[in-house]
Design a protein around this motif. Structure first.
Motif, PDB file in Angstrom:
ATOM      1  N   THR A 197       1.039  -1.417   0.667  1.00 34.93           N
ATOM      2  CA  THR A 197       0.261   0.302  -0.134  1.00 34.93           C
ATOM      3  C   THR A 197       0.801   1.049   0.554  1.00 34.93           C
ATOM      4  OG1 THR A 197      -1.797  -1.473   1.380  1.00 34.93           O
ATOM      5  CG2 THR A 197      -1.564   0.980   1.333  1.00 34.93           C
ATOM      6  N   LEU A 198       0.814   1.362  -0.947  1.00 38.55           N
ATOM      7  CA  LEU A 198       0.979   3.433  -1.188  1.00 38.55           C
ATOM      8  C   LEU A 198       0.549   4.442  -0.575  1.00 38.55           C
ATOM      9  CD1 LEU A 198       3.426   5.334  -1.448  1.00 38.55           C
ATOM     10  CD2 LEU A 198       2.663   4.950  -4.316  1.00 38.55           C
ATOM     11  N   LEU A 199       0.417   5.069   0.260  1.00 33.58           N
ATOM     12  CA  LEU A 199      -0.292   6.315   1.083  1.00 33.58           C
ATOM     13  C   LEU A 199       0.312   6.961   0.675  1.00 33.58           C
ATOM     14  CD1 LEU A 199      -1.601   5.944   4.279  1.00 33.58           C
ATOM     15  CD2 LEU A 199      -2.563   5.393   2.846  1.00 33.58           C
ATOM     16  N   ARG A 241      -2.955   0.213   9.962  1.00 34.33           N
ATOM     17  CA  ARG A 241      -3.991  -0.049   9.256  1.00 34.33           C
ATOM     18  C   ARG A 241      -3.349  -0.968   7.771  1.00 34.33           C
ATOM     19  NH1 ARG A 241      -9.560   3.059   8.416  1.00 34.33           N
ATOM     20  NH2 ARG A 241      -9.487   1.020   7.183  1.00 34.33           N
ATOM     21  N   THR A 242      -3.050  -0.605   7.487  1.00 35.51           N
ATOM     22  CA  THR A 242      -2.261  -1.242   6.150  1.00 35.51           C
ATOM     23  C   THR A 242      -1.050  -1.495   6.162  1.00 35.51           C
ATOM     24  OG1 THR A 242      -2.043   0.974   5.175  1.00 35.51           O
ATOM     25  CG2 THR A 242      -4.135  -0.127   4.907  1.00 35.51           C
ATOM     26  N   ASP A 243       0.003  -0.983   6.931  1.00 39.17           N
ATOM     27  CA  ASP A 243       1.367  -1.084   6.670  1.00 39.17           C
ATOM     28  C   ASP A 243       1.890  -0.160   5.424  1.00 39.17           C
ATOM     29  OD1 ASP A 243       4.172  -1.903   8.271  1.00 39.17           O
ATOM     30  OD2 ASP A 243       4.103  -3.447   6.854  1.00 39.17           O
ATOM     31  N   ALA A 244       1.366   0.993   4.973  1.00 32.00           N
ATOM     32  CA  ALA A 244       1.835   1.304   4.262  1.00 32.00           C
ATOM     33  C   ALA A 244       3.231   1.979   4.430  1.00 32.00           C
ATOM     34  CB  ALA A 244       0.108   2.495   3.949  1.00 32.00           C
ATOM     35  N   ASP A 245       3.653   2.402   2.903  1.00 36.17           N
ATOM     36  CA  ASP A 245       4.293   3.503   2.635  1.00 36.17           C
ATOM     37  C   ASP A 245       3.920   4.651   2.870  1.00 36.17           C
ATOM     38  OD1 ASP A 245       7.310   1.639   2.935  1.00 36.17           O
ATOM     39  OD2 ASP A 245       6.004   1.220   0.773  1.00 36.17           O
ATOM     40  N   VAL A 246       4.546   5.703   2.687  1.00 37.81           N
ATOM     41  CA  VAL A 246       4.351   7.209   3.023  1.00 37.81           C
ATOM     42  C   VAL A 246       4.718   7.996   2.134  1.00 37.81           C
ATOM     43  CG1 VAL A 246       2.845   9.104   4.425  1.00 37.81           C
ATOM     44  CG2 VAL A 246       1.981   6.882   5.262  1.00 37.81           C
ATOM     45  N   LEU A 247       3.942   8.476   1.131  1.00 36.25           N
ATOM     46  CA  LEU A 247       4.696  10.022   0.270  1.00 36.25           C
ATOM     47  C   LEU A 247       4.779  10.822   0.364  1.00 36.25           C
ATOM     48  CD1 LEU A 247       6.568  10.540  -2.580  1.00 36.25           C
ATOM     49  CD2 LEU A 247       4.048   9.771  -3.473  1.00 36.25           C
ATOM     50  N   TYR A 248       5.560  11.607   1.186  1.00 34.45           N
ATOM     51  CA  TYR A 248       5.803  13.164   1.530  1.00 34.45           C
ATOM     52  C   TYR A 248       5.642  14.352  -0.311  1.00 34.45           C
ATOM     53  CZ  TYR A 248       7.000  10.791   5.923  1.00 34.45           C
ATOM     54  OH  TYR A 248       6.908  10.148   7.110  1.00 34.45           O
TER      55      TYR A 248
END
Length: 262
Positions: A197-199, A241-248
């Motif tokens: 998942t990518l946030l 909840r999703t163990d996502a990577d977060v892109l700033y």
């Protein structure tokens, strides 16, 4: 599943205090703190989802040094913009304008909506949140609101598609998220890719300090600090909840790490 390609659109130099509130605050122990100018990344993304190709933002125009008002360019120096046309950088990533089925505008600030006019007069849908469009026009056409909107960026013949409410699904695995705070209508996204998942936090968090430490953006970059904190917690909950990577929005190190992964 959606595939994401991150597109490097160059660098902007700016004082760290613009993006991390209090970064250069004086104190009794340090009455004359040093100011630090940092290189921030400008990026776009191409998302292949549901049989369509989406372009995320359109970035900085190549003529930013002449086109942007002097105070804004002085504060946010897009020093290599002339080397990074949208058409050229997309071509380097393997895409042409004709490949783009729709554009998603995270918001309409001048460093995100440059070259949006490439899609004027076409049928290409341009997605924008309903709270962003009127605020951008209000800001650009009056002396109130925010100075970071330029009418000529978005005042053309564009095929607007207005996003309502707090979530909007564009395709299976590609969901837009309303994250007000930096602007009234800032959009992020949750994208379910083969790599996880990518946030997309976007300008909700310019750099890691905004996200990891909860340090707000500088006052000049906040439409509403209260909404900003609410949006931050929305992202943090989704990450848990999703163990996502977060892109700033503009963190160069995070961009480089995720560009290599996605």
């Amino acid at each position: 599943m959606p595939e994401v390609t991150l597109v490097d659109r160059g660098r902007v130099r700016a004082d760290q205090a613009y993006v991390v509130d209090g970064a250069s605050m004086a104190s009794a122990a340090e009455p004359d703190p040093e100011h630090t100018r940092i290189e921030f990344v400008v990026w776009n993304a191409v998302i292949e989802a549901g049989g369509r190709t989406y372009l995320w933002d359109t970035g900085v125009p190549t003529d930013a040094a002449e086109y942007w008002p002097d105070p804004l360019y002085g504060a946010f120096e897009a020093h290599d913009a002339s080397e990074h046309s949208l058409e050229g950088d997309l071509a380097d990533a393997g895409y042409e304008f004709d490949d783009v089925d729709a554009v998603v505008m995270s918001h309409l600030h001048l460093d995100h909506a440059g070259e949006l006019d490439a899609f004027a007069g076409t049928d290409t849908p341009v997605y924008v949140h309903r709270d962003e469009l009127p605020f951008a026009f209000y800001s650009a056409h009056t002396d109130e609101g925010s100075i970071a909107y330029l009418a000529s960026d978005f005042d053309g013949d564009l095929n607007w598609r207005v996003v309502h409410r707090h979530r909007h699904t564009l395709a299976d695995g590609f969901e837009l998220l309303h994250l007000p705070g930096h602007t009234p209508g800032l959009l992020g996204a949750r994208i379910e890719t083969p790599h996880g998942t990518l946030l997309v936090a976007g300008d909700e968090c310019y750099v890691d300090a905004n996200y990891a430490e909860g340090a707000p953006l500088g006052p000049g970059l906040l439409w509403s600090e209260r909404d900003w904190h609410e949006s931050l917690e929305t992202l943090r909950e989704l990450e848990r909840r999703t163990d996502a990577d977060v892109l700033y929005g503009h963190d160069l190190d995070r961009f480089d790490t995720l560009a290599a992964r996605y």
